[in-house]
Each structure stands twice: as C-alpha cells, then as structure tokens.
Design a protein around this motif. Structure first.
Motif, PDB file in Angstrom:
ATOM      1  N   THR A 182       0.755  -1.296  -0.224  1.00  0.00           N
ATOM      2  CA  THR A 182      -0.036   0.001   0.046  1.00  0.00           C
ATOM      3  C   THR A 182       0.841   1.306   0.101  1.00  0.00           C
ATOM      4  N   GLU A 183       2.108   1.239   0.460  1.00  0.00           N
ATOM      5  CA  GLU A 183       2.845   2.486   0.777  1.00  0.00           C
ATOM      6  C   GLU A 183       4.001   2.606   0.016  1.00  0.00           C
ATOM      7  N   GLY A 184       4.373   1.379  -0.728  1.00  0.00           N
ATOM      8  CA  GLY A 184       5.483   1.523  -1.791  1.00  0.00           C
ATOM      9  C   GLY A 184       5.897   0.016  -2.196  1.00  0.00           C
ATOM     10  N   ILE A 185       6.879  -0.513  -2.019  1.00  0.00           N
ATOM     11  CA  ILE A 185       7.332  -1.807  -2.279  1.00  0.00           C
ATOM     12  C   ILE A 185       8.010  -2.727  -1.241  1.00  0.00           C
ATOM     13  N   PHE A 186       8.042  -4.065  -1.511  1.00  0.00           N
ATOM     14  CA  PHE A 186       8.979  -4.661  -0.433  1.00  0.00           C
ATOM     15  C   PHE A 186       9.609  -5.909  -1.390  1.00  0.00           C
ATOM     16  N   VAL A 187      10.660  -6.536  -0.713  1.00  0.00           N
ATOM     17  CA  VAL A 187      11.295  -7.695  -1.296  1.00  0.00           C
ATOM     18  C   VAL A 187      11.574  -8.605   0.064  1.00  0.00           C
ATOM     19  N   ASP A 188      11.439  -9.810  -0.432  1.00  0.00           N
ATOM     20  CA  ASP A 188      11.709 -11.073   0.583  1.00  0.00           C
ATOM     21  C   ASP A 188      13.463 -11.315   0.040  1.00  0.00           C
ATOM     22  N   VAL A 189      14.192 -11.304   0.945  1.00  0.00           N
ATOM     23  CA  VAL A 189      15.634 -11.444   0.390  1.00  0.00           C
ATOM     24  C   VAL A 189      16.102 -13.023   0.841  1.00  0.00           C
ATOM     25  N   ASP A 190      16.689 -13.718  -0.011  1.00  0.00           N
ATOM     26  CA  ASP A 190      16.934 -15.074   0.378  1.00  0.00           C
ATOM     27  C   ASP A 190      18.327 -15.253   0.785  1.00  0.00           C
ATOM     28  N   THR A 191      18.507 -15.563   2.157  1.00  0.00           N
ATOM     29  CA  THR A 191      20.052 -15.761   2.480  1.00  0.00           C
ATOM     30  C   THR A 191      20.231 -17.097   2.605  1.00  0.00           C
ATOM     31  N   SER A 192      19.636 -18.129   2.284  1.00  0.00           N
ATOM     32  CA  SER A 192      19.850 -19.499   2.579  1.00  0.00           C
ATOM     33  C   SER A 192      21.152 -20.176   2.090  1.00  0.00           C
ATOM     34  N   SER A 193      22.009 -19.522   1.359  1.00  0.00           N
ATOM     35  CA  SER A 193      23.377 -19.795   0.774  1.00  0.00           C
ATOM     36  C   SER A 193      24.263 -19.704   1.773  1.00  0.00           C
ATOM     37  N   ALA A 194      23.860 -18.745   2.784  1.00  0.00           N
ATOM     38  CA  ALA A 194      24.815 -18.838   4.064  1.00  0.00           C
ATOM     39  C   ALA A 194      24.727 -19.875   4.992  1.00  0.00           C
ATOM     40  N   ARG A 195      23.562 -20.656   4.873  1.00  0.00           N
ATOM     41  CA  ARG A 195      23.561 -21.752   5.696  1.00  0.00           C
ATOM     42  C   ARG A 195      23.734 -21.388   7.390  1.00  0.00           C
ATOM     43  N   PHE A 196      23.049 -20.337   7.750  1.00  0.00           N
ATOM     44  CA  PHE A 196      23.089 -19.972   9.154  1.00  0.00           C
ATOM     45  C   PHE A 196      22.200 -20.835   9.927  1.00  0.00           C
ATOM     46  N   ALA A 197      22.738 -21.295  11.370  1.00  0.00           N
ATOM     47  CA  ALA A 197      22.020 -22.268  12.086  1.00  0.00           C
ATOM     48  C   ALA A 197      20.958 -21.617  12.870  1.00  0.00           C
ATOM     49  N   SER A 198      21.037 -20.303  13.059  1.00  0.00           N
ATOM     50  CA  SER A 198      20.178 -19.356  13.893  1.00  0.00           C
ATOM     51  C   SER A 198      19.997 -18.035  12.990  1.00  0.00           C
ATOM     52  N   THR A 199      19.173 -17.428  13.394  1.00  0.00           N
ATOM     53  CA  THR A 199      18.872 -16.171  12.979  1.00  0.00           C
ATOM     54  C   THR A 199      19.975 -15.191  13.238  1.00  0.00           C
ATOM     55  N   PRO A 200      20.812 -14.760  12.059  1.00  0.00           N
ATOM     56  CA  PRO A 200      21.934 -13.763  12.190  1.00  0.00           C
ATOM     57  C   PRO A 200      21.479 -12.496  12.462  1.00  0.00           C
ATOM     58  N   ILE A 201      22.511 -11.630  12.623  1.00  0.00           N
ATOM     59  CA  ILE A 201      22.406 -10.196  12.686  1.00  0.00           C
ATOM     60  C   ILE A 201      22.482  -9.675  11.150  1.00  0.00           C
ATOM     61  N   TYR A 202      21.489  -9.093  10.734  1.00  0.00           N
ATOM     62  CA  TYR A 202      21.577  -8.609   9.253  1.00  0.00           C
ATOM     63  C   TYR A 202      21.706  -6.881   9.153  1.00  0.00           C
ATOM     64  N   ILE A 203      22.416  -6.514   8.149  1.00  0.00           N
ATOM     65  CA  ILE A 203      22.631  -5.243   7.995  1.00  0.00           C
ATOM     66  C   ILE A 203      22.401  -5.179   6.483  1.00  0.00           C
ATOM     67  N   THR A 204      21.597  -4.182   5.989  1.00  0.00           N
ATOM     68  CA  THR A 204      21.299  -3.924   4.638  1.00  0.00           C
ATOM     69  C   THR A 204      21.441  -2.384   4.378  1.00  0.00           C
ATOM     70  N   SER A 205      21.646  -2.201   2.720  1.00  0.00           N
ATOM     71  CA  SER A 205      21.744  -0.979   2.283  1.00  0.00           C
ATOM     72  C   SER A 205      20.789  -1.161   0.967  1.00  0.00           C
ATOM     73  N   LEU A 206      20.246  -0.148   0.393  1.00  0.00           N
ATOM     74  CA  LEU A 206      19.805  -0.078  -1.033  1.00  0.00           C
ATOM     75  C   LEU A 206      20.798   0.506  -2.082  1.00  0.00           C
ATOM     76  N   GLY A 207      21.053  -0.117  -2.831  1.00  0.00           N
ATOM     77  CA  GLY A 207      21.902   0.163  -3.993  1.00  0.00           C
ATOM     78  C   GLY A 207      21.240   0.426  -5.251  1.00  0.00           C
ATOM     79  N   GLY A 208      21.896   1.229  -6.258  1.00  0.00           N
ATOM     80  CA  GLY A 208      20.947   1.477  -7.553  1.00  0.00           C
ATOM     81  C   GLY A 208      21.835   2.529  -8.156  1.00  0.00           C
ATOM     82  N   ASN A 209      21.215   3.091  -9.446  1.00  0.00           N
ATOM     83  CA  ASN A 209      21.814   4.013 -10.243  1.00  0.00           C
ATOM     84  C   ASN A 209      21.087   5.387 -10.306  1.00  0.00           C
ATOM     85  N   GLY A 210      20.163   5.507  -9.528  1.00  0.00           N
ATOM     86  CA  GLY A 210      19.680   6.774  -9.070  1.00  0.00           C
ATOM     87  C   GLY A 210      18.250   6.737  -8.366  1.00  0.00           C
ATOM     88  N   SER A 211      18.260   7.987  -7.704  1.00  0.00           N
ATOM     89  CA  SER A 211      16.954   8.252  -6.850  1.00  0.00           C
ATOM     90  C   SER A 211      16.689   7.403  -5.553  1.00  0.00           C
TER      91      SER A 211
END
Length: 134
Positions: free
Chosen positions: A47-76
């Motif tokens: 309703t207010e924008g967009i979302f994405v579900d990010v798949d991190t399964s390739s990391a094979r974490f045993a429990s929920t890790p600490i995640y840090i994110t940023s938004l990359g792009g070419n503009g805006s």
C-alpha cells in the motif's frame, strides 16, 4: 550469490567480573554477504511502496543472524526510506519495505528501472561450517 569471511575478534584487555567465569579473550565471528539482482529484484507492491523478501539460505546460518542492509541503485534511491529496517528475519532470509520519503507513488517497475537492489551482510553461526569450506 554471497561472499563469506571469518573474522577473529580480540579484546584489548581481560574483563574481570566478580563471581563470574572469565570470558573468552577471542571468538570467531562468521560474516556472509550478498545482494539481490541489480535491475531484476523481485520487488512486490504494497500500500505505501514496495517490499522484497531476501533469500540468504546460501549462507547456511544455524540461527537467525544479525542482518545489515543498504539500498543500491543507479539513481533516486537517496530519496527513499526503509531499506535498513529488517522485517521477519530468519536463518534463511528477511523482508525489507521501501517507500519514497515524500510519500509518492512507488512501483516495482520504477525500482528495477533505477537498478535498485538490496545489499546485505550478516553475522552469525553457520549450520555446518562456513559456505564454500572457508
């Protein structure tokens, strides 16, 4: 796809706590990272924008890790908010909601036209040793 690393943390001085066991002076912290596809991220409308579900399964974490994110792009992407707020974190992924800071209309098409993608790093315990045998 992700990149893995092993970091050893050393404390500058021993910590003394009365009537408590001495903490370890070093510990191993596993760090893994990745990104959603540039210009082809699976953004979904909400309703207010967009979302994405990010798949991190390739990391094979045993429990929920600490995640840090940023938004990359070419503009805006500088005019958005939300990319560093993690929702629904699990050992195999998380969700990020993004919207324009001014409340304007944002669609998955606009995001992908601007090459928007989520960069992420995570620190945690691997289920069976670090990915790639590191």
């Amino acid at each position: 796809m992700g990149i893995g690393a092993v970091i050893t943390v050393l404390f500058a001085a021993p910590i003394t706590v009365i009537n408590q066991p001495m903490p370890a002076l070093s510990q191993t912290v596993y760090v893994f990272g990745g990104a959603t596809p540039v210009g082809n991220t699976a953004w979904q409308p909400y309703t207010e924008g967009i979302f994405v579900d990010v798949d991190t399964s390739s990391a094979r974490f045993a429990s929920t890790p600490i995640y840090i994110t940023s938004l990359g792009g070419n503009g805006s992407h500088w005019a958005t908010t939300g990319a560093t707020s993690i929702y629904l974190p699990t050992p195999t992924g998380f969700r990020v909601y993004v919207r324009w800071a001014n409340g304007g209309s944002l669609t998955p098409a606009i995001a992908n036209q601007n090459g928007w993608h989520i960069n992420w790093i995570a620190s945690g315990e691997f289920a069976s040793g670090p990915p790639g045998g590191n």
